[in-house]
Design a protein around this motif. Structure first.
Motif, PDB file in Angstrom:
ATOM      1  N   ARG A 125       0.837  -1.217   0.000  1.00  0.00           N
ATOM      2  CA  ARG A 125       0.000   0.000   0.000  1.00  0.00           C
ATOM      3  C   ARG A 125       0.864   1.257   0.000  1.00  0.00           C
ATOM      4  N   LYS A 126       1.912   1.249   0.819  1.00  0.00           N
ATOM      5  CA  LYS A 126       2.817   2.409   0.862  1.00  0.00           C
ATOM      6  C   LYS A 126       3.473   2.631  -0.500  1.00  0.00           C
ATOM      7  N   TRP A 127       3.887   1.560  -1.097  1.00  0.00           N
ATOM      8  CA  TRP A 127       4.552   1.643  -2.406  1.00  0.00           C
ATOM      9  C   TRP A 127       3.600   2.204  -3.465  1.00  0.00           C
ATOM     10  N   PHE A 128       2.377   1.685  -3.513  1.00  0.00           N
ATOM     11  CA  PHE A 128       1.413   2.171  -4.487  1.00  0.00           C
ATOM     12  C   PHE A 128       1.012   3.620  -4.210  1.00  0.00           C
ATOM     13  N   GLY A 129       0.952   3.987  -2.920  1.00  0.00           N
ATOM     14  CA  GLY A 129       0.673   5.382  -2.593  1.00  0.00           C
ATOM     15  C   GLY A 129       1.740   6.305  -3.141  1.00  0.00           C
ATOM     16  N   TRP A 130       2.978   5.860  -3.043  1.00  0.00           N
ATOM     17  CA  TRP A 130       4.094   6.639  -3.598  1.00  0.00           C
ATOM     18  C   TRP A 130       4.009   6.701  -5.120  1.00  0.00           C
ATOM     19  N   LEU A 131       3.707   5.560  -5.762  1.00  0.00           N
ATOM     20  CA  LEU A 131       3.576   5.529  -7.220  1.00  0.00           C
ATOM     21  C   LEU A 131       2.467   6.462  -7.694  1.00  0.00           C
ATOM     22  N   LEU A 132       1.372   6.516  -6.925  1.00  0.00           N
ATOM     23  CA  LEU A 132       0.254   7.389  -7.286  1.00  0.00           C
ATOM     24  C   LEU A 132       0.657   8.860  -7.204  1.00  0.00           C
ATOM     25  N   ARG A 133       1.377   9.213  -6.155  1.00  0.00           N
ATOM     26  CA  ARG A 133       1.840  10.597  -6.000  1.00  0.00           C
ATOM     27  C   ARG A 133       2.818  10.986  -7.106  1.00  0.00           C
ATOM     28  N   GLU A 134       3.596  10.016  -7.575  1.00  0.00           N
ATOM     29  CA  GLU A 134       4.577  10.282  -8.618  1.00  0.00           C
ATOM     30  C   GLU A 134       3.980  10.219 -10.020  1.00  0.00           C
ATOM     31  N   GLY A 135       2.685   9.892 -10.117  1.00  0.00           N
ATOM     32  CA  GLY A 135       2.043   9.844 -11.424  1.00  0.00           C
ATOM     33  C   GLY A 135       2.356   8.604 -12.228  1.00  0.00           C
ATOM     34  N   ARG A 136       2.861   7.568 -11.585  1.00  0.00           N
ATOM     35  CA  ARG A 136       3.211   6.337 -12.305  1.00  0.00           C
ATOM     36  C   ARG A 136       2.011   5.427 -12.490  1.00  0.00           C
ATOM     37  N   VAL A 137       0.997   5.560 -11.622  1.00  0.00           N
ATOM     38  CA  VAL A 137      -0.217   4.758 -11.740  1.00  0.00           C
ATOM     39  C   VAL A 137      -1.423   5.678 -11.625  1.00  0.00           C
ATOM     40  N   ALA A 138      -2.560   5.198 -12.118  1.00  0.00           N
ATOM     41  CA  ALA A 138      -3.772   6.014 -12.089  1.00  0.00           C
ATOM     42  C   ALA A 138      -4.541   5.862 -10.786  1.00  0.00           C
ATOM     43  N   GLY A 139      -4.290   4.791 -10.054  1.00  0.00           N
ATOM     44  CA  GLY A 139      -4.998   4.553  -8.794  1.00  0.00           C
ATOM     45  C   GLY A 139      -4.204   3.611  -7.916  1.00  0.00           C
ATOM     46  N   ASN A 140      -4.703   3.388  -6.705  1.00  0.00           N
ATOM     47  CA  ASN A 140      -4.029   2.510  -5.753  1.00  0.00           C
ATOM     48  C   ASN A 140      -4.891   1.274  -5.525  1.00  0.00           C
TER      49      ASN A 140
END
Length: 325
Positions: free
Chosen positions: A107-122
């Motif tokens: 969850r932490k990793w995906f939250g970071w990816l979301l903030r960085e614009g790498r994914v559209a959602g978590n």
């Protein structure tokens, strides 16, 4: 949308030998994103070295699992895939607490990816971890407690240890509270003790007559050893405060000397105090106040202990119970 802040390394980062996932997983987009997350967290100093190592281990498990299934792009790690990862960890026999920790890292990793614009959602935000089976604390029954507290001997350590165990069981104190108990906070006339518990929170607890008698017997011995200059109630032979570890060792040793066939520790006396009070009164709120629990849900575990006792009685006595022949 901004994909990377200027402070971050260019994408994709180089996978170092130390951070490379297990050899069975290819170094695709998923693996590179994990490395980038760990590198950014280390640079920002958001995590301790211990937490960083835990995230590294947990996320490498995800990368290895994804690699075995040919998943190397972030958009392939949807909720269904993450549930598959959690299920695989369960089938591997991991403790539910370990799986919960790993999913928290995801969850932490995906939250970071979301903030960085790498994914559209978590997708991990809706991922539910397996329920951890709460372990019930072990308690002593009243006869076992009585056996423990009927400590023989009139020596200074016998008098002290008797007072120590009587107060622990009488008031349901934590071992840290027992070590910090002070004469100046004891009202012998009213049978009350002022306790400074977790979070520096103060509460008043009752002290039973047997505990008061044991403390009255210990007090002159304590005064003789310390010259009246020590407010801490329980002290060593030399008059210094008894440490938490020493209290734990003394109660364990005394239980062994009294012939109890189980490991006894101060928190077990606290659990026994709570369980016995609840069995007699049924007043969960009162037990909460006596124990100094900030949240009633913490105290509710003792209702399970009470039910466990009832279930044991049922199995032992009911003609149609499973345990009977």
């Amino acid at each position: 949308m901004k994909r990377w802040p200027t402070a971050c390394a260019p994408w994709p980062p180089t996978v170092s030998a130390a951070d490379a996932p297990d050899s069975e997983a290819p170094a695709g987009e998923v693996a590179e994103a994990v490395v980038a997350f760990l590198a950014d967290a280390e640079r920002a100093g958001r995590l301790s070295a211990r937490s960083l190592d835990a995230y590294r281990r947990d996320l490498k498990r995800l990368v290895a699992w994804a690699g075995r299934r040919g998943i190397d792009r972030l958009d392939q790690l949807d909720l269904h895939a993450l549930r598959g990862f959690a299920a695989a960890e369960m089938r591997a026999g991991l403790d539910p607490r370990t799986i919960q920790r790993r999913l928290s890292a995801v969850r932490k990793w995906f939250g970071w990816l979301l903030r960085e614009g790498r994914v559209a959602g978590n997708p991990a935000a809706d991922l539910r971890a397996p329920r951890v089976r709460r372990k019930l604390p072990t308690t002593l029954d009243p006869d076992q407690v009585l056996k423990l507290l009927e400590l023989p001997g009139t020596g200074p350590l016998d008098v002290r240890d008797r007072a120590l165990m009587e107060l622990c069981y009488s008031s349901g104190l934590r071992v840290s509270e027992l070590a910090d108990a002070r004469w100046s906070r004891l009202d012998e006339r009213e049978g009350l003790l002022r306790v400074i518990g977790k979070g520096n929170k103060e509460r008043i607890v009752p002290v039973g007559r047997h505990a008061l008698t044991a403390l009255a017997a210990w007090r002159p011995v304590h005064l003789e050893r310390t010259g009246g200059g020590q407010d801490i109630i329980f002290t060593t032979r030399t008059g210094t405060p008894l440490s938490v570890r020493s209290i734990q060792q003394r109660i364990t040793q005394r239980a062994r000397e009294q012939g109890l066939d189980q490991h006894v520790h101060p928190h077990q006396l606290r659990h026994s105090f709570a369980s016995h009070i609840l069995e007699s009164s049924g007043d969960l709120r009162a037990v909460q106040e006596l124990l100094g629990h900030a949240n009633l849900t913490t105290t509710q575990i003792y209702t399970h202990l009470d039910f466990q006792h009832l279930a044991e009685v049922y199995d032992r006595t009911h003609p149609r119970a499973r345990g009977r022949r």
